[in-house]
Write an enzyme that holds these catalytic residues in place. Structure first.
Site, PDB file in Angstrom:
ATOM      1  N   SER A   9      67.375 114.126 -30.057  1.00 29.02           N
ATOM      2  CA  SER A   9      68.700 113.892 -29.473  1.00 29.02           C
ATOM      3  C   SER A   9      69.467 112.946 -30.390  1.00 29.02           C
ATOM      4  O   SER A   9      68.969 111.856 -30.704  1.00 29.02           O
ATOM      5  CB  SER A   9      68.569 113.244 -28.083  1.00 29.02           C
ATOM      6  OG  SER A   9      69.786 112.585 -27.748  1.00 29.02           O
ATOM      7  N   HIS A  33      69.282 118.374 -30.017  1.00 26.69           N
ATOM      8  CA  HIS A  33      69.713 118.132 -28.640  1.00 26.69           C
ATOM      9  C   HIS A  33      71.000 117.310 -28.646  1.00 26.69           C
ATOM     10  O   HIS A  33      71.049 116.215 -29.235  1.00 26.69           O
ATOM     11  CB  HIS A  33      68.610 117.363 -27.904  1.00 26.69           C
ATOM     12  CG  HIS A  33      68.808 117.202 -26.436  1.00 26.69           C
ATOM     13  ND1 HIS A  33      68.511 118.187 -25.522  1.00 26.69           N
ATOM     14  CD2 HIS A  33      69.288 116.154 -25.726  1.00 26.69           C
ATOM     15  CE1 HIS A  33      68.787 117.744 -24.299  1.00 26.69           C
ATOM     16  NE2 HIS A  33      69.252 116.508 -24.394  1.00 26.69           N
ATOM     17  N   ASP A  35      73.847 115.538 -26.354  1.00 26.61           N
ATOM     18  CA  ASP A  35      74.086 115.030 -24.997  1.00 26.61           C
ATOM     19  C   ASP A  35      75.571 114.829 -24.729  1.00 26.61           C
ATOM     20  O   ASP A  35      76.173 113.873 -25.212  1.00 26.61           O
ATOM     21  CB  ASP A  35      73.350 113.693 -24.821  1.00 26.61           C
ATOM     22  CG  ASP A  35      71.857 113.895 -24.713  1.00 26.61           C
ATOM     23  OD1 ASP A  35      71.107 113.292 -25.503  1.00 26.61           O
ATOM     24  OD2 ASP A  35      71.448 114.682 -23.847  1.00 26.61           O
ATOM     25  N   MET A  37      78.517 113.932 -22.257  1.00 29.62           N
ATOM     26  CA  MET A  37      78.695 113.157 -21.021  1.00 29.62           C
ATOM     27  C   MET A  37      80.190 112.956 -20.749  1.00 29.62           C
ATOM     28  O   MET A  37      80.952 112.678 -21.678  1.00 29.62           O
ATOM     29  CB  MET A  37      78.018 111.791 -21.157  1.00 29.62           C
ATOM     30  CG  MET A  37      76.526 111.881 -21.436  1.00 29.62           C
ATOM     31  SD  MET A  37      75.788 110.235 -21.563  1.00 29.62           S
ATOM     32  CE  MET A  37      74.193 110.650 -22.296  1.00 29.62           C
ATOM     33  N   HIS A  66      73.210 119.730 -23.799  1.00 25.70           N
ATOM     34  CA  HIS A  66      72.861 119.245 -22.458  1.00 25.70           C
ATOM     35  C   HIS A  66      74.140 118.706 -21.815  1.00 25.70           C
ATOM     36  O   HIS A  66      74.628 117.633 -22.193  1.00 25.70           O
ATOM     37  CB  HIS A  66      71.786 118.142 -22.605  1.00 25.70           C
ATOM     38  CG  HIS A  66      71.452 117.428 -21.333  1.00 25.70           C
ATOM     39  ND1 HIS A  66      70.726 116.257 -21.326  1.00 25.70           N
ATOM     40  CD2 HIS A  66      71.729 117.710 -20.033  1.00 25.70           C
ATOM     41  CE1 HIS A  66      70.574 115.843 -20.086  1.00 25.70           C
ATOM     42  NE2 HIS A  66      71.190 116.698 -19.278  1.00 25.70           N
ATOM     43  N   MET A  68      76.018 116.866 -19.226  1.00 23.83           N
ATOM     44  CA  MET A  68      75.983 115.920 -18.115  1.00 23.83           C
ATOM     45  C   MET A  68      77.427 115.712 -17.670  1.00 23.83           C
ATOM     46  O   MET A  68      78.052 114.668 -17.903  1.00 23.83           O
ATOM     47  CB  MET A  68      75.334 114.597 -18.558  1.00 23.83           C
ATOM     48  CG  MET A  68      73.832 114.727 -18.732  1.00 23.83           C
ATOM     49  SD  MET A  68      73.111 113.462 -19.794  1.00 23.83           S
ATOM     50  CE  MET A  68      73.389 114.206 -21.404  1.00 23.83           C
ATOM     51  N   MET A 137      64.488 115.864 -16.380  1.00 25.77           N
ATOM     52  CA  MET A 137      64.870 114.511 -16.809  1.00 25.77           C
ATOM     53  C   MET A 137      63.787 113.527 -16.417  1.00 25.77           C
ATOM     54  O   MET A 137      63.349 113.496 -15.255  1.00 25.77           O
ATOM     55  CB  MET A 137      66.193 114.092 -16.167  1.00 25.77           C
ATOM     56  CG  MET A 137      67.419 114.869 -16.620  1.00 25.77           C
ATOM     57  SD  MET A 137      67.672 114.841 -18.387  1.00 25.77           S
ATOM     58  CE  MET A 137      68.049 113.093 -18.628  1.00 25.77           C
ATOM     59  N   GLY A 142      72.415 109.434 -18.826  1.00 22.38           N
ATOM     60  CA  GLY A 142      73.551 108.573 -19.163  1.00 22.38           C
ATOM     61  C   GLY A 142      73.340 107.767 -20.420  1.00 22.38           C
ATOM     62  O   GLY A 142      74.290 107.464 -21.146  1.00 22.38           O
ATOM     63  N   ASP A 175      63.015 115.424 -21.037  1.00 21.54           N
ATOM     64  CA  ASP A 175      64.087 114.684 -21.702  1.00 21.54           C
ATOM     65  C   ASP A 175      64.215 113.275 -21.141  1.00 21.54           C
ATOM     66  O   ASP A 175      64.580 113.078 -19.992  1.00 21.54           O
ATOM     67  CB  ASP A 175      65.413 115.447 -21.458  1.00 21.54           C
ATOM     68  CG  ASP A 175      66.591 114.808 -22.152  1.00 21.54           C
ATOM     69  OD1 ASP A 175      67.709 115.308 -21.951  1.00 21.54           O
ATOM     70  OD2 ASP A 175      66.389 113.824 -22.887  1.00 21.54           O
ATOM     71  N   GLY A 177      63.051 109.021 -22.590  1.00 23.77           N
ATOM     72  CA  GLY A 177      61.999 108.001 -22.669  1.00 23.77           C
ATOM     73  C   GLY A 177      60.728 108.473 -23.329  1.00 23.77           C
ATOM     74  O   GLY A 177      59.683 107.831 -23.204  1.00 23.77           O
ATOM     75  N   GLY A 197      64.977 110.859 -28.577  1.00 25.02           N
ATOM     76  CA  GLY A 197      66.225 110.281 -29.093  1.00 25.02           C
ATOM     77  C   GLY A 197      65.976 108.986 -29.834  1.00 25.02           C
ATOM     78  O   GLY A 197      65.792 108.959 -31.052  1.00 25.02           O
TER      79      GLY A 197
HETATM   80  C1  DX5 Z   1      69.988 110.783 -21.536  1.00 29.36           C
HETATM   81  C2  DX5 Z   1      69.903 111.999 -22.437  1.00 29.36           C
HETATM   82  C3  DX5 Z   1      68.640 112.029 -23.263  1.00 29.36           C
HETATM   83  C4  DX5 Z   1      68.494 110.801 -24.154  1.00 29.36           C
HETATM   84  C5  DX5 Z   1      67.138 110.827 -24.821  1.00 29.36           C
HETATM   85  O1  DX5 Z   1      70.991 110.985 -20.561  1.00 29.36           O
HETATM   86  O2  DX5 Z   1      69.929 113.191 -21.699  1.00 29.36           O
HETATM   87  O3  DX5 Z   1      68.642 113.212 -24.061  1.00 29.36           O
HETATM   88  O4  DX5 Z   1      69.486 110.809 -25.135  1.00 29.36           O
HETATM   89  O5  DX5 Z   1      67.048 109.628 -25.539  1.00 29.36           O
HETATM   90  P1  DX5 Z   1      65.696 108.764 -25.453  1.00 29.36           P
HETATM   91  O6  DX5 Z   1      64.639 109.629 -26.102  1.00 29.36           O
HETATM   92  O7  DX5 Z   1      66.025 107.525 -26.233  1.00 29.36           O
HETATM   93  O8  DX5 Z   1      65.432 108.514 -23.999  1.00 29.36           O
HETATM   94 ZN    ZN Z   2      69.635 115.051 -22.919  1.00 27.74          ZN
END
Ligand code: DX5
Ligand code: ZN
Length: 224
Positions: A9, A33, A35, A37, A66, A68, A137, A142, A175, A177, A197
């Site tokens: 990500s 990936h 993200d 938002m 993705h 959001m 998730m 976020g 996705d 952590g 990420g």
């Molecule tokens: C959070 C995103 C994830 C995030 C992953 O809302 O959907 O894709 O960027 O990043 P890490 O791997 O640092 O949790």
């Molecule tokens: Zn994501």
């Protein structure tokens, strides 16, 4: 032996130099990936089709977008036109996910549905036939850099078990952590695709971090 896919990500990448960020995972990533938002569905705003288009021009690697966002149906076509290959949206924003899944597939893209940590796996069971992948998730959406919510991992097996019961084969993406220290637990839960990420982009050497993740993924048999 299904190779588990790596989806870096770019949320925590250095946006001053996207070309460099993409080069750091080129050849290691199965998908990139992205993200998206909107500051409405999640308390953060990132980027839209413009950045997807820029990344599209930087790599041949498939783009895993993705969404959001609160109103995905209104923007799916824009992201498809910008170069998205996979488009996922949150089950929490609609009572009719089938309509949006159909919209994405009619555009020739892989259609994914996303479950927040607190949303039960059953929410997608009636739609698996028209779903290409489910995104589970393991953090509240976020922000990157959060700690994994391991309790959410159980949904991976539930979804794959239900897909098998329905005679379907679909992939489950995890996705949030995911780090080197919990990667085995994520893989043992049955993840087919892992989003990583900050473990990559907040590392001193992102490419070396991505290579290490890739090495662990390639050693894992992958669970069907
Ligand atoms: C959070 C995103 C994830 C995030 C992953 O809302 O959907 O894709 O960027 O990043 P890490 O791997 O640092 O949790
Ligand atoms: Zn994501």
């Amino acid at each position: 032996m299904a190779r588990v896919k790596l989806a870096p990500s770019i949320l925590n990448a250095d946006f001053r130099d996207l070309a460099r960020a993409i080069a750091q995972v080129e050849g290691l990533a199965d998908v990139i990936h992205l993200d998206v938002m909107d500051g409405n569905f999640v308390p953060n705003i990132t980027f839209g089709p413009l950045v997807v288009k820029a990344v599209r021009e930087l790599t041949e690697t498939p783009l895993d977008v993705h969404l959001m966002i609160a109103h995905p149906a209104e923007f799916v076509e824009d992201f498809a036109r910008a170069g998205a290959d996979w488009i996922s949206f949150h089950a929490e924003v609609t009572r009719h996910p089938g309509e949006i899944l159909g919209l994405v597939r009619n555009l020739g893209k892989r259609a994914g549905i996303v479950l927040n940590p607190q949303t039960p796996a059953e929410r997608v069971f009636d739609h698996l036939e028209i779903t290409d992948y489910v995104l589970v998730m393991t953090v509240m959406p976020g922000f990157g850099g959060q700690e994994i919510i391991p309790e959410a991992l159980g949904k991976v097996g539930e979804i794959k078990g239900e897909a098998r019961r329905q005679g379907l084969s679909l992939e489950v993406e995890v996705d949030g952590g995911v780090k080197a220290h919990n990667l085995d637990a994520v893989l043992d839960a049955g993840a087919d695709i892992v989003v990583v990420g900050s473990s990559i982009y907040s590392a001193p050497d992102p490419r070396a971090a991505a290579e290490e993740i890739r090495r662990v993924l390639d050693m894992h048999p992958g669970i069907t």
